[in-house]
Motif scaffolding. Structure first.
Motif, PDB file in Angstrom:
ATOM      1  N   SER B  95       0.821  -1.201   0.000  1.00 20.90           N
ATOM      2  CA  SER B  95       0.000   0.000   0.000  1.00 20.90           C
ATOM      3  C   SER B  95       0.863   1.263   0.000  1.00 20.90           C
ATOM      4  CB  SER B  95      -0.903  -0.004   1.240  1.00 20.90           C
ATOM      5  OG  SER B  95      -0.098  -0.018   2.404  1.00 20.90           O
ATOM      6  N   GLY B  96       2.104   1.142   0.478  1.00 18.34           N
ATOM      7  CA  GLY B  96       2.978   2.312   0.586  1.00 18.34           C
ATOM      8  C   GLY B  96       2.576   3.223   1.722  1.00 18.34           C
ATOM      9  N   THR B 100      -1.903   1.288   9.449  1.00 17.92           N
ATOM     10  CA  THR B 100      -3.000   1.714  10.325  1.00 17.92           C
ATOM     11  C   THR B 100      -4.252   0.867  10.118  1.00 17.92           C
ATOM     12  OG1 THR B 100      -3.409   3.380   8.635  1.00 17.92           O
ATOM     13  CG2 THR B 100      -2.284   4.115  10.635  1.00 17.92           C
ATOM     14  N   MET B 101      -4.218   0.040   9.095  1.00 22.88           N
ATOM     15  CA  MET B 101      -5.303  -0.907   8.796  1.00 22.88           C
ATOM     16  C   MET B 101      -6.643  -0.212   8.566  1.00 22.88           C
ATOM     17  SD  MET B 101      -3.996  -3.901   8.638  1.00 22.88           S
ATOM     18  CE  MET B 101      -2.330  -3.431   8.190  1.00 22.88           C
ATOM     19  N   ASP B 102      -6.580   0.958   7.919  1.00 21.71           N
ATOM     20  CA  ASP B 102      -7.833   1.638   7.603  1.00 21.71           C
ATOM     21  C   ASP B 102      -8.153   1.600   6.109  1.00 21.71           C
ATOM     22  OD1 ASP B 102      -5.820   3.308   6.857  1.00 21.71           O
ATOM     23  OD2 ASP B 102      -6.309   4.918   8.269  1.00 21.71           O
ATOM     24  N   SER B 103      -7.517   0.672   5.398  1.00 19.64           N
ATOM     25  CA  SER B 103      -7.882   0.484   3.989  1.00 19.64           C
ATOM     26  C   SER B 103      -7.760  -0.999   3.635  1.00 19.64           C
ATOM     27  CB  SER B 103      -6.972   1.308   3.076  1.00 19.64           C
ATOM     28  OG  SER B 103      -5.694   0.720   2.975  1.00 19.64           O
ATOM     29  N   ALA B 104      -8.550  -1.411   2.663  1.00 17.42           N
ATOM     30  CA  ALA B 104      -8.558  -2.824   2.257  1.00 17.42           C
ATOM     31  C   ALA B 104      -7.184  -3.242   1.726  1.00 17.42           C
ATOM     32  CB  ALA B 104      -9.621  -3.044   1.192  1.00 17.42           C
ATOM     33  N   ARG B 105      -6.495  -2.303   1.082  1.00 18.21           N
ATOM     34  CA  ARG B 105      -5.183  -2.622   0.511  1.00 18.21           C
ATOM     35  C   ARG B 105      -4.156  -2.945   1.611  1.00 18.21           C
ATOM     36  NH1 ARG B 105      -1.899   0.751  -3.990  1.00 18.21           N
ATOM     37  NH2 ARG B 105      -0.551  -0.978  -4.573  1.00 18.21           N
ATOM     38  N   GLN B 106      -4.251  -2.213   2.705  1.00 20.70           N
ATOM     39  CA  GLN B 106      -3.347  -2.499   3.830  1.00 20.70           C
ATOM     40  C   GLN B 106      -3.625  -3.889   4.410  1.00 20.70           C
ATOM     41  OE1 GLN B 106      -3.161   0.525   6.869  1.00 20.70           O
ATOM     42  NE2 GLN B 106      -3.206   2.168   5.354  1.00 20.70           N
ATOM     43  N   ALA B 108      -4.935  -6.393   2.825  1.00 24.84           N
ATOM     44  CA  ALA B 108      -4.471  -7.381   1.845  1.00 24.84           C
ATOM     45  C   ALA B 108      -2.961  -7.564   1.944  1.00 24.84           C
ATOM     46  CB  ALA B 108      -4.863  -6.937   0.444  1.00 24.84           C
ATOM     47  N   GLU B 109      -2.241  -6.446   2.121  1.00 28.63           N
ATOM     48  CA  GLU B 109      -0.782  -6.520   2.269  1.00 28.63           C
ATOM     49  C   GLU B 109      -0.409  -7.305   3.537  1.00 28.63           C
ATOM     50  OE1 GLU B 109       1.163  -2.728   2.472  1.00 28.63           O
ATOM     51  OE2 GLU B 109       3.169  -3.606   2.512  1.00 28.63           O
ATOM     52  N   LEU B 110      -1.156  -7.046   4.595  1.00 27.24           N
ATOM     53  CA  LEU B 110      -0.897  -7.756   5.851  1.00 27.24           C
ATOM     54  C   LEU B 110      -1.125  -9.260   5.677  1.00 27.24           C
ATOM     55  CD1 LEU B 110      -0.255  -7.171   8.959  1.00 27.24           C
ATOM     56  CD2 LEU B 110      -2.657  -7.667   9.287  1.00 27.24           C
ATOM     57  N   TRP B 111      -2.156  -9.629   4.929  1.00 21.69           N
ATOM     58  CA  TRP B 111      -2.451 -11.046   4.733  1.00 21.69           C
ATOM     59  C   TRP B 111      -1.328 -11.735   3.950  1.00 21.69           C
ATOM     60  CZ3 TRP B 111      -8.413 -10.818   3.351  1.00 21.69           C
ATOM     61  CH2 TRP B 111      -9.134 -10.599   4.539  1.00 21.69           C
ATOM     62  N   VAL B 112      -0.811 -11.041   2.951  1.00 25.74           N
ATOM     63  CA  VAL B 112       0.305 -11.615   2.179  1.00 25.74           C
ATOM     64  C   VAL B 112       1.512 -11.812   3.098  1.00 25.74           C
ATOM     65  CG1 VAL B 112       1.931 -11.205   0.288  1.00 25.74           C
ATOM     66  CG2 VAL B 112      -0.480 -10.627  -0.002  1.00 25.74           C
ATOM     67  N   ILE B 113       1.783 -10.796   3.913  1.00 22.61           N
ATOM     68  CA  ILE B 113       2.913 -10.869   4.852  1.00 22.61           C
ATOM     69  C   ILE B 113       2.679 -11.986   5.877  1.00 22.61           C
ATOM     70  CG2 ILE B 113       4.072  -9.606   6.721  1.00 22.61           C
ATOM     71  CD1 ILE B 113       3.663  -7.071   5.021  1.00 22.61           C
ATOM     72  N   VAL B 154      -6.748 -13.084  11.052  1.00 27.51           N
ATOM     73  CA  VAL B 154      -7.996 -12.688  11.728  1.00 27.51           C
ATOM     74  C   VAL B 154      -7.748 -11.597  12.771  1.00 27.51           C
ATOM     75  CG1 VAL B 154      -9.858 -13.516  13.236  1.00 27.51           C
ATOM     76  CG2 VAL B 154      -9.093 -14.922  11.333  1.00 27.51           C
ATOM     77  N   LEU B 155      -6.712 -11.786  13.588  1.00 29.70           N
ATOM     78  CA  LEU B 155      -6.477 -10.852  14.696  1.00 29.70           C
ATOM     79  C   LEU B 155      -5.505  -9.725  14.347  1.00 29.70           C
ATOM     80  CD1 LEU B 155      -6.207 -13.260  17.767  1.00 29.70           C
ATOM     81  CD2 LEU B 155      -8.146 -11.891  17.067  1.00 29.70           C
ATOM     82  N   GLY B 156      -4.662  -9.946  13.326  1.00 26.80           N
ATOM     83  CA  GLY B 156      -3.651  -8.951  12.973  1.00 26.80           C
ATOM     84  C   GLY B 156      -4.239  -7.585  12.623  1.00 26.80           C
ATOM     85  N   PRO B 157      -5.219  -7.510  11.696  1.00 26.26           N
ATOM     86  CA  PRO B 157      -5.757  -6.195  11.333  1.00 26.26           C
ATOM     87  C   PRO B 157      -6.356  -5.417  12.518  1.00 26.26           C
ATOM     88  CG  PRO B 157      -6.310  -7.808   9.649  1.00 26.26           C
ATOM     89  CD  PRO B 157      -5.702  -8.577  10.783  1.00 26.26           C
ATOM     90  N   PRO B 158      -7.251  -6.034  13.330  1.00 24.61           N
ATOM     91  CA  PRO B 158      -7.758  -5.233  14.463  1.00 24.61           C
ATOM     92  C   PRO B 158      -6.677  -4.877  15.480  1.00 24.61           C
ATOM     93  CG  PRO B 158      -8.611  -7.489  14.555  1.00 24.61           C
ATOM     94  CD  PRO B 158      -7.942  -7.329  13.238  1.00 24.61           C
ATOM     95  N   LEU B 159      -5.712  -5.791  15.637  1.00 23.86           N
ATOM     96  CA  LEU B 159      -4.620  -5.526  16.591  1.00 23.86           C
ATOM     97  C   LEU B 159      -3.824  -4.294  16.163  1.00 23.86           C
ATOM     98  CD1 LEU B 159      -3.481  -6.993  19.085  1.00 23.86           C
ATOM     99  CD2 LEU B 159      -1.865  -8.135  17.603  1.00 23.86           C
ATOM    100  N   LEU B 160      -3.471  -4.236  14.893  1.00 22.08           N
ATOM    101  CA  LEU B 160      -2.711  -3.085  14.398  1.00 22.08           C
ATOM    102  C   LEU B 160      -3.578  -1.826  14.356  1.00 22.08           C
ATOM    103  CD1 LEU B 160      -0.549  -4.716  11.592  1.00 22.08           C
ATOM    104  CD2 LEU B 160       0.326  -3.341  13.481  1.00 22.08           C
ATOM    105  N   TYR B 161      -4.831  -1.992  13.970  1.00 22.59           N
ATOM    106  CA  TYR B 161      -5.740  -0.841  13.891  1.00 22.59           C
ATOM    107  C   TYR B 161      -5.857  -0.145  15.255  1.00 22.59           C
ATOM    108  CZ  TYR B 161     -10.092   1.777  13.244  1.00 22.59           C
ATOM    109  OH  TYR B 161     -11.039   2.770  13.191  1.00 22.59           O
TER     110      TYR B 161
END
Lengths: 261, 266
Positions: B95-96, B100-106, B108-113, B154-161
């Motif tokens: 996403s560059g 902050t996990m406030d966009s779908a692209r972020q 998606a990037e987190l899921w790949v990672i 599952v938990l990564g996005p809300p945790l980072l957000y």
């Protein structure tokens, strides 16, 4: 959550008095023995030694805490390994689905026993060595101080954070949080209200801890000393020599094919 | 010094969650498996060391300390390190932005990672335990990878957000606490290439490891696999692990994190 996390048994036995490096050498020797042997009877030897140490040092009672883990690992290994062993020798169990040969049975038993021997040997080390001794022992082996400091601090802070987690859990449950509700994914999501407060409590501690350390002139680059300084005594040298002897002996037996299938 | 403090504290945070298992057994579905990705991205090397030490201490307190603990240490270290190295470096997938996990692209990037991190952790642990003759790679590798990925995804996005803005505000992100030389920037193309290499090695190690374990290199499952299990893992399996480790270290050294760039562009 467990209220008493430590597995250390505070006694004054010969094993407890040993230098942690000597104990580590002996545990490594037991690991090597469990690893080199294949036959269940041979693998039982290091396992019996570890159990004997636990019995002598009062750690056998604590072993009950992990009996579920040990049983699960043993059974998992015993069920999995026959599929990976050659089907040699006579068939000892025959079912419409599969046949179990004597070799497969002994192979699986030996591997499962090895898993248990590893855990029980490590358990003997943990129950006879305090956290402080583990850290000073690692430093004595030349592990960088920054690593030892991180490990020691984490070990010391563990009960604090465990308590904080318990408090947060109770508070969230009082607000209606049910950790066991729903399917696997939902159950995972249920942990979010628990994870965030505990993590943020720890994050806030980073600033205060580092300021307290800086105020005292702490520097990981300088050589540090330990309050509990031990010298490597004759008994420690004796146990270390015994450990080396065990390793050499086990390799020799392996070379001769003793304890193999 | 602060790096050591961060590592120690976050290692301590990890441990209580190791106990919160959902399915007890050989390996558990642990909510704590979300932490390596989040901590790697936020705290960089300190997070990686913290997660590794936390796993080791979990073994000590959990009573499962043994030779396998060394591989648990290394596996969890790389789980967080790969996350730290990959964030922002996977163009065009990245996403560059800050995580902050406030966009779908972020997300998606987190899921790949998370996929790459989960794979490398699983590969290291499964490889180590096969070499030790505890469990076959093909049994443990997929189970650990799935557990790690599910928890992180599952938990990564809300945790980072929820935590990232607060951690940034407190000045504890790794670009804020690390010395400037440690953050020296590499060329964007080299970092991207190295990051893709890291992800590829992580996933390939798991896939090839499972293949070797079930005897795909030499014929049918079980029959031939049996012959490869002498004492510890088979020779190709050991060689695969050795090559993968060298590749992981090399690519990790080549890849530089992009989070500082995202922060300065804020």
């Amino acid at each position: 959550m467990s209220a008493a996390p430590t597995l250390y048994v505070d006694r004054d036995t010969f094993v407890h008095r040993l230098d942690p490096r000597a104990k580590l050498a002996m545990v490594l020797a037991l690991f090597v023995a469990a690893y080199m042997f294949e036959h269940p009877l041979a693998v039982a030897t290091p396992l019996a030694v570890a159990l004997g140490v636990l019995a002598l040092t009062g750690g056998l009672r604590k072993l009950g805490r992990i009996k579920v883990v040990i049983t699960a690992l043993f059974l998992a290994g015993f069920l999995v390994w026959p599929a990976y062993a050659p089907a040699r020798g006579p068939v000892v169990v025959s079912t419409p689905v599969f046949d179990l040969t004597e070799y497969e049975l002994l192979f699986a038993l030996g591997r499962s026993e090895r898993i248990v021997a590893f855990i029980v040997s490590g358990f003997a080390f943990i129950t006879t060595t305090s956290n402080e001794e583990i850290v000073s022992g690692l430093r004595g082996l030349g592990v960088p101080y920054a690593f030892c400091f991180a490990l020691g601090t984490a070990l010391r802070l563990f009960p604090t954070f465990l308590g904080a987690t318990g408090t947060v859990k109770q508070a969230q449950e009082a607000r209606g949080l049910d950790l066991s509700a729903g399917g696997p994914l939902q159950r995972m999501r249920n942990y979010i209200p628990l994870l965030i407060p505990v993590l943020m409590t720890a994050v806030r501690n980073v600033n205060s801890q580092s300021m307290a350390l800086e105020a005292r002139g702490f520097d990981t680059d300088r050589e540090r000393t330990f309050y509990d300084r031990r010298t490597f005594r004759a008994a420690d040298w004796g146990v270390t020599a015994l450990a080396v002897g065990v390793v050499v002996g086990v390799i020799g037996l392996w070379w001769l094919g003793v304890g193999q299938l | 010094m602060l790096v050591a403090v961060v590592a120690a504290l976050f290692a301590a945070v990890l441990i209580p969650f190791k106990a919160l298992t959902i399915v007890p057994g050989v390996t558990e579905i642990r909510p704590a498996n979300a932490i390596p990705v989040a901590f790697g991205i936020m705290f960089g090397p300190a997070g990686a060391w913290g997660v590794a030490i936390g796993n080791l201490i979990g073994d000590i307190f959990g009573g499962t300390f043994g030779p396998g603990s060394a591989f648990g240490f290394a596996g969890n270290f790389f789980f967080a390190l790969v996350s730290y190295k990959l964030w922002g470096n996977l163009a065009p997938l990245s996403s560059g932005e800050e995580p902050t996990m406030d966009s779908a692209r972020q997300v998606a990037e987190l899921w790949v990672i998370a996929l790459a991190g989960a794979a490398v952790c699983a590969a290291i642990i499964a490889w180590g335990l096969e070499v030790l003759g505890q469990f076959p790679f093909s049994v443990l590798g997929p189970v650990i990878a799935l557990n790690n990925f599910l928890a992180a995804a599952v938990l990564g996005p809300p945790l980072l957000y929820l935590t990232y803005p607060r951690v940034r505000e407190m000045g504890l992100l790794y670009p804020d606490v690390m010395d400037a030389p440690a953050l020296s920037d590499a060329s964007s193309s080299r970092s991207t290439l190295a990051a893709f290499g890291l992800a590829a090695v992580s996933i390939a190690w798991l896939v090839i490891g499972v293949g070797l374990s079930v005897g795909l290199g030499g014929g049918a499952f079980i029959g031939n696999t049996a012959e490869t299990f002498g004492q510890g893992g088979s020779t190709p399996q050991i060689a695969l692990g050795a090559v993968a480790f060298v590749a992981l270290f090399g690519l990790s050294a080549l890849s530089k994190s992009r989070l500082p760039a995202a922060l300065s562009a804020r």
